[in-house]
Design a protein around this motif. Structure first.
Motif, PDB file in Angstrom:
ATOM      1  N   THR A 232      33.649  37.695  49.213  1.00  0.00           N
ATOM      2  CA  THR A 232      34.158  37.349  47.941  1.00  0.00           C
ATOM      3  C   THR A 232      33.744  35.974  47.277  1.00  0.00           C
ATOM      4  OG1 THR A 232      36.050  38.788  48.078  1.00  0.00           O
ATOM      5  CG2 THR A 232      36.163  36.984  46.362  1.00  0.00           C
ATOM      6  N   LYS A 233      33.202  36.056  46.148  1.00  0.00           N
ATOM      7  CA  LYS A 233      32.969  34.686  45.733  1.00  0.00           C
ATOM      8  C   LYS A 233      33.755  34.410  44.433  1.00  0.00           C
ATOM      9  CE  LYS A 233      27.965  35.148  47.130  1.00  0.00           C
ATOM     10  NZ  LYS A 233      28.272  36.649  47.565  1.00  0.00           N
ATOM     11  N   ILE A 234      34.137  33.063  44.385  1.00  0.00           N
ATOM     12  CA  ILE A 234      34.804  32.778  43.190  1.00  0.00           C
ATOM     13  C   ILE A 234      34.101  32.428  41.942  1.00  0.00           C
ATOM     14  CG2 ILE A 234      36.619  31.184  42.542  1.00  0.00           C
ATOM     15  CD1 ILE A 234      37.210  30.596  45.610  1.00  0.00           C
ATOM     16  N   ARG A 235      34.119  33.043  41.030  1.00  0.00           N
ATOM     17  CA  ARG A 235      33.326  32.632  39.762  1.00  0.00           C
ATOM     18  C   ARG A 235      34.100  31.751  38.913  1.00  0.00           C
ATOM     19  NH1 ARG A 235      28.909  34.843  42.035  1.00  0.00           N
ATOM     20  NH2 ARG A 235      28.503  36.851  41.791  1.00  0.00           N
ATOM     21  N   ASP A 236      35.270  31.496  38.828  1.00  0.00           N
ATOM     22  CA  ASP A 236      36.241  30.655  38.027  1.00  0.00           C
ATOM     23  C   ASP A 236      37.484  30.905  38.446  1.00  0.00           C
ATOM     24  OD1 ASP A 236      36.608  28.474  36.452  1.00  0.00           O
ATOM     25  OD2 ASP A 236      36.654  29.813  34.774  1.00  0.00           O
ATOM     26  N   VAL A 237      38.342  29.969  38.217  1.00  0.00           N
ATOM     27  CA  VAL A 237      39.732  30.056  38.293  1.00  0.00           C
ATOM     28  C   VAL A 237      40.451  29.026  37.265  1.00  0.00           C
ATOM     29  CG1 VAL A 237      40.152  28.454  40.271  1.00  0.00           C
ATOM     30  CG2 VAL A 237      41.879  29.998  39.678  1.00  0.00           C
ATOM     31  N   THR A 238      41.328  29.685  36.347  1.00  0.00           N
ATOM     32  CA  THR A 238      41.709  28.700  35.507  1.00  0.00           C
ATOM     33  C   THR A 238      43.269  29.056  35.101  1.00  0.00           C
ATOM     34  OG1 THR A 238      39.634  28.574  34.281  1.00  0.00           O
ATOM     35  CG2 THR A 238      41.492  27.495  33.095  1.00  0.00           C
ATOM     36  N   THR A 239      44.206  28.002  34.845  1.00  0.00           N
ATOM     37  CA  THR A 239      45.393  28.218  34.452  1.00  0.00           C
ATOM     38  C   THR A 239      45.656  27.749  32.941  1.00  0.00           C
ATOM     39  OG1 THR A 239      46.219  28.180  36.813  1.00  0.00           O
ATOM     40  CG2 THR A 239      47.833  27.926  35.177  1.00  0.00           C
ATOM     41  N   THR A 240      46.265  28.585  32.265  1.00  0.00           N
ATOM     42  CA  THR A 240      46.503  28.328  30.866  1.00  0.00           C
ATOM     43  C   THR A 240      47.937  27.715  30.551  1.00  0.00           C
ATOM     44  OG1 THR A 240      47.251  30.534  30.614  1.00  0.00           O
ATOM     45  CG2 THR A 240      44.828  30.207  30.052  1.00  0.00           C
ATOM     46  N   ASN A 241      48.043  27.203  29.549  1.00  0.00           N
ATOM     47  CA  ASN A 241      49.575  26.517  29.122  1.00  0.00           C
ATOM     48  C   ASN A 241      50.657  27.652  29.452  1.00  0.00           C
ATOM     49  OD1 ASN A 241      48.251  23.936  28.913  1.00  0.00           O
ATOM     50  ND2 ASN A 241      47.802  24.322  26.696  1.00  0.00           N
ATOM     51  N   ASP A 242      50.362  28.968  29.015  1.00  0.00           N
ATOM     52  CA  ASP A 242      51.387  29.865  29.130  1.00  0.00           C
ATOM     53  C   ASP A 242      51.671  30.405  30.824  1.00  0.00           C
ATOM     54  OD1 ASP A 242      49.314  31.246  29.688  1.00  0.00           O
ATOM     55  OD2 ASP A 242      49.328  32.761  28.038  1.00  0.00           O
ATOM     56  N   GLY A 243      51.370  29.660  31.737  1.00  0.00           N
ATOM     57  CA  GLY A 243      51.491  29.791  33.010  1.00  0.00           C
ATOM     58  C   GLY A 243      50.678  31.134  33.424  1.00  0.00           C
ATOM     59  N   ILE A 244      49.449  31.505  32.888  1.00  0.00           N
ATOM     60  CA  ILE A 244      48.922  32.730  33.552  1.00  0.00           C
ATOM     61  C   ILE A 244      47.497  31.867  34.119  1.00  0.00           C
ATOM     62  CG2 ILE A 244      47.645  34.591  33.005  1.00  0.00           C
ATOM     63  CD1 ILE A 244      49.577  35.289  30.772  1.00  0.00           C
ATOM     64  N   CYS A 245      47.329  32.185  35.382  1.00  0.00           N
ATOM     65  CA  CYS A 245      46.223  31.824  36.167  1.00  0.00           C
ATOM     66  C   CYS A 245      45.261  32.997  36.178  1.00  0.00           C
ATOM     67  CB  CYS A 245      46.488  31.607  37.415  1.00  0.00           C
ATOM     68  SG  CYS A 245      45.153  31.066  38.576  1.00  0.00           S
ATOM     69  N   TYR A 246      44.248  32.674  35.558  1.00  0.00           N
ATOM     70  CA  TYR A 246      42.945  33.853  35.398  1.00  0.00           C
ATOM     71  C   TYR A 246      41.996  33.722  36.653  1.00  0.00           C
ATOM     72  CZ  TYR A 246      44.694  34.951  30.908  1.00  0.00           C
ATOM     73  OH  TYR A 246      45.459  35.265  29.513  1.00  0.00           O
ATOM     74  N   VAL A 247      41.938  34.638  37.567  1.00  0.00           N
ATOM     75  CA  VAL A 247      41.157  34.326  38.555  1.00  0.00           C
ATOM     76  C   VAL A 247      39.878  35.456  38.490  1.00  0.00           C
ATOM     77  CG1 VAL A 247      41.001  35.033  41.231  1.00  0.00           C
ATOM     78  CG2 VAL A 247      43.246  34.216  40.131  1.00  0.00           C
ATOM     79  N   ASN A 248      38.778  34.764  38.459  1.00  0.00           N
ATOM     80  CA  ASN A 248      37.398  35.470  38.106  1.00  0.00           C
ATOM     81  C   ASN A 248      36.796  35.432  39.438  1.00  0.00           C
ATOM     82  OD1 ASN A 248      34.975  36.664  37.096  1.00  0.00           O
ATOM     83  ND2 ASN A 248      34.467  34.753  35.923  1.00  0.00           N
ATOM     84  N   LEU A 249      36.412  36.701  39.907  1.00  0.00           N
ATOM     85  CA  LEU A 249      35.944  37.101  41.352  1.00  0.00           C
ATOM     86  C   LEU A 249      34.699  37.827  41.260  1.00  0.00           C
ATOM     87  CD1 LEU A 249      39.107  37.866  43.292  1.00  0.00           C
ATOM     88  CD2 LEU A 249      38.122  35.546  43.360  1.00  0.00           C
ATOM     89  N   SER A 250      33.758  37.738  42.293  1.00  0.00           N
ATOM     90  CA  SER A 250      32.624  38.660  42.414  1.00  0.00           C
ATOM     91  C   SER A 250      32.856  39.900  42.524  1.00  0.00           C
ATOM     92  CB  SER A 250      31.605  37.932  43.262  1.00  0.00           C
ATOM     93  OG  SER A 250      32.294  38.175  44.889  1.00  0.00           O
ATOM     94  N   GLN A 251      31.876  40.818  42.368  1.00  0.00           N
ATOM     95  CA  GLN A 251      31.977  42.428  42.569  1.00  0.00           C
ATOM     96  C   GLN A 251      32.413  42.591  43.923  1.00  0.00           C
ATOM     97  OE1 GLN A 251      32.096  44.698  40.352  1.00  0.00           O
ATOM     98  NE2 GLN A 251      32.566  46.161  41.555  1.00  0.00           N
ATOM     99  N   ASP A 252      31.821  41.655  45.045  1.00  0.00           N
ATOM    100  CA  ASP A 252      32.193  41.899  46.304  1.00  0.00           C
ATOM    101  C   ASP A 252      33.706  42.001  46.674  1.00  0.00           C
ATOM    102  OD1 ASP A 252      29.325  41.783  46.908  1.00  0.00           O
ATOM    103  OD2 ASP A 252      29.672  39.474  46.987  1.00  0.00           O
ATOM    104  N   PHE A 253      34.522  41.491  45.947  1.00  0.00           N
ATOM    105  CA  PHE A 253      35.983  41.589  45.910  1.00  0.00           C
ATOM    106  C   PHE A 253      36.306  43.011  46.091  1.00  0.00           C
ATOM    107  CE2 PHE A 253      40.024  41.719  43.757  1.00  0.00           C
ATOM    108  CZ  PHE A 253      40.987  41.001  45.018  1.00  0.00           C
ATOM    109  N   VAL A 254      35.713  43.715  45.082  1.00  0.00           N
ATOM    110  CA  VAL A 254      36.067  45.236  45.037  1.00  0.00           C
ATOM    111  C   VAL A 254      35.098  46.090  46.035  1.00  0.00           C
ATOM    112  CG1 VAL A 254      36.103  47.256  43.518  1.00  0.00           C
ATOM    113  CG2 VAL A 254      36.719  45.110  42.568  1.00  0.00           C
ATOM    114  N   ALA A 255      34.014  45.585  46.084  1.00  0.00           N
ATOM    115  CA  ALA A 255      32.725  46.500  46.827  1.00  0.00           C
ATOM    116  C   ALA A 255      33.185  46.513  48.171  1.00  0.00           C
ATOM    117  CB  ALA A 255      31.687  46.084  46.316  1.00  0.00           C
ATOM    118  N   LYS A 256      33.437  45.266  48.674  1.00  0.00           N
ATOM    119  CA  LYS A 256      33.543  44.960  50.195  1.00  0.00           C
ATOM    120  C   LYS A 256      35.128  45.569  50.682  1.00  0.00           C
ATOM    121  CE  LYS A 256      29.321  43.665  50.564  1.00  0.00           C
ATOM    122  NZ  LYS A 256      28.130  44.438  51.459  1.00  0.00           N
TER     123      LYS A 256
END
Length: 320
Positions: A232-256
């Motif tokens: 798995t590769k980390i494409r991006d991770v960002t937390t917004t002011n409303d407390g939601i953390c957006y975790v953007n991962l590579s396709q390997d996260f699902v495929a593997k």
């Protein structure tokens, strides 16, 4: 004849003088370079979860005396506000020595009674403090004369500032210590268990990304299993002011991923629970290659944000 005898006696006297004075000179030199005042960085854990140094001057007659004084001072803690003791009272220093520029420290069996987090903090504190001394390159710890071993039974051997950290390539100017609470699967694959880990983190990198990196690296404890595919590769991770953390991962996260409903839940909630340990994060939204997807591997919907749970068993009961 008398002249020759006189010269011979003088030669004998000179040899005796050299035999007596040369060792004394070396002892005097060793005393001069080994005694006096040393500036030491004492590393303590702070109340906000990072390890930082407090600089003090230590005096000693020789290297071992300086080491003993340094260790006793470290164990005694500091009056600096927000700094916590790093060595528990039950951990006693039984002997101290120096071999090949390594400090060899034998501690009492109370060392093995520490919790995992306490042990990591204690060990890191000792290693980083002693290696701040000019004459110490590394630290070897033994417990009641037996080599200190990791959870896999492997001897630690000499420890320094390179092999007690996760990311030694990051310069000291941009790093600090932090305690992370990570969630992995238990050995039965039926629920989550926690592992507290003290690591050196890049002060310029978000704590969210550091947590994801540690989850991908996998557990260190024997009673835990990895939940996130190593590829798995980390494409991006960002937390917004409303407390939601957006975790953007590579396709390997699902495929593997191995698939099946329980394994999917263990993976998703290991990430969610780990990230929600941070202040300001209430939920986690997963993205794959920058896009929301409906399902993980066909068993779990991941199109909406997830909140942390206390256990998978409780989740199963509520769903039932």
């Amino acid at each position: 004849m008398a002249l020759k005898e006189g010269k011979f006696r003088k030669a004998i006297v000179m040899v005796i003088v050299l035999i007596v004075l040369v060792p004394c000179a070396f002892l005097l030199y060793d005393s001069m370079v080994s005694s006096g005042e040393e500036k030491v960085e004492f590393y303590y854990m702070t109340s906000d979860g990072v390890m930082k140094p407090v600089e003090k001057d230590i005096r000693g007659e020789n290297t071992e005396d300086i080491l003993v004084t340094t260790l006793n001072t470290l164990k005694g803690g500091t009056t600096t506000e927000g700094m916590l003791p790093s060595i528990p009272a039950e951990v006693e220093f039984l002997s101290v020595g120096v071999i090949n520029d390594n400090a060899v420290i034998d501690v009492s069996n109370g060392y093995h009674r520490m919790k995992n987090t306490e042990e990591v903090i204690c060990r890191a504190s000792i290693v980083w403090t002693l290696t701040s001394l000019d004459f110490i390159d590394g630290v070897v710890l033994t417990v009641e004369g037996q080599p200190l071993r990791n959870n896999n039974g492997v001897e630690f051997g000499p420890m320094d500032r390179n092999n007690v950290v996760i990311e030694p390539q990051i310069s000291a100017e941009t790093t600090e210590y932090a305690i992370l609470t990570l969630y992995f699967a238990n050995n039965e694959g039926t629920d989550l268990i926690t592992e507290e880990r003290v690591i050196e983190v890049n002060a310029n990198q978000t704590r969210e990304k550091t947590i994801l990196e540690q989850l991908i690296a996998g557990p260190e404890e024997l009673d835990a299993q990895r939940t996130v595919p190593l590829e798995t590769k980390i494409r991006d991770v960002t937390t917004t002011n409303d407390g939601i953390c957006y975790v953007n991962l590579s396709q390997d996260f699902v495929a593997k991923h191995v698939g099946n409903e329980m394994a999917e839940k263990l993976t998703i909630y290991s990430i969610v629970n780990s990230l929600c340990e941070l202040d300001g994060i209430e939920k986690v939204q997963f993205l794959i290659e920058g896009k929301k997807v409906d399902q993980f591997k066909g068993n779990l919907e991941i199109k909406t944000p997830f909140a942390a749970i206390s256990s998978l068993k409780g989740l199963e009961a509520n769903q039932g």
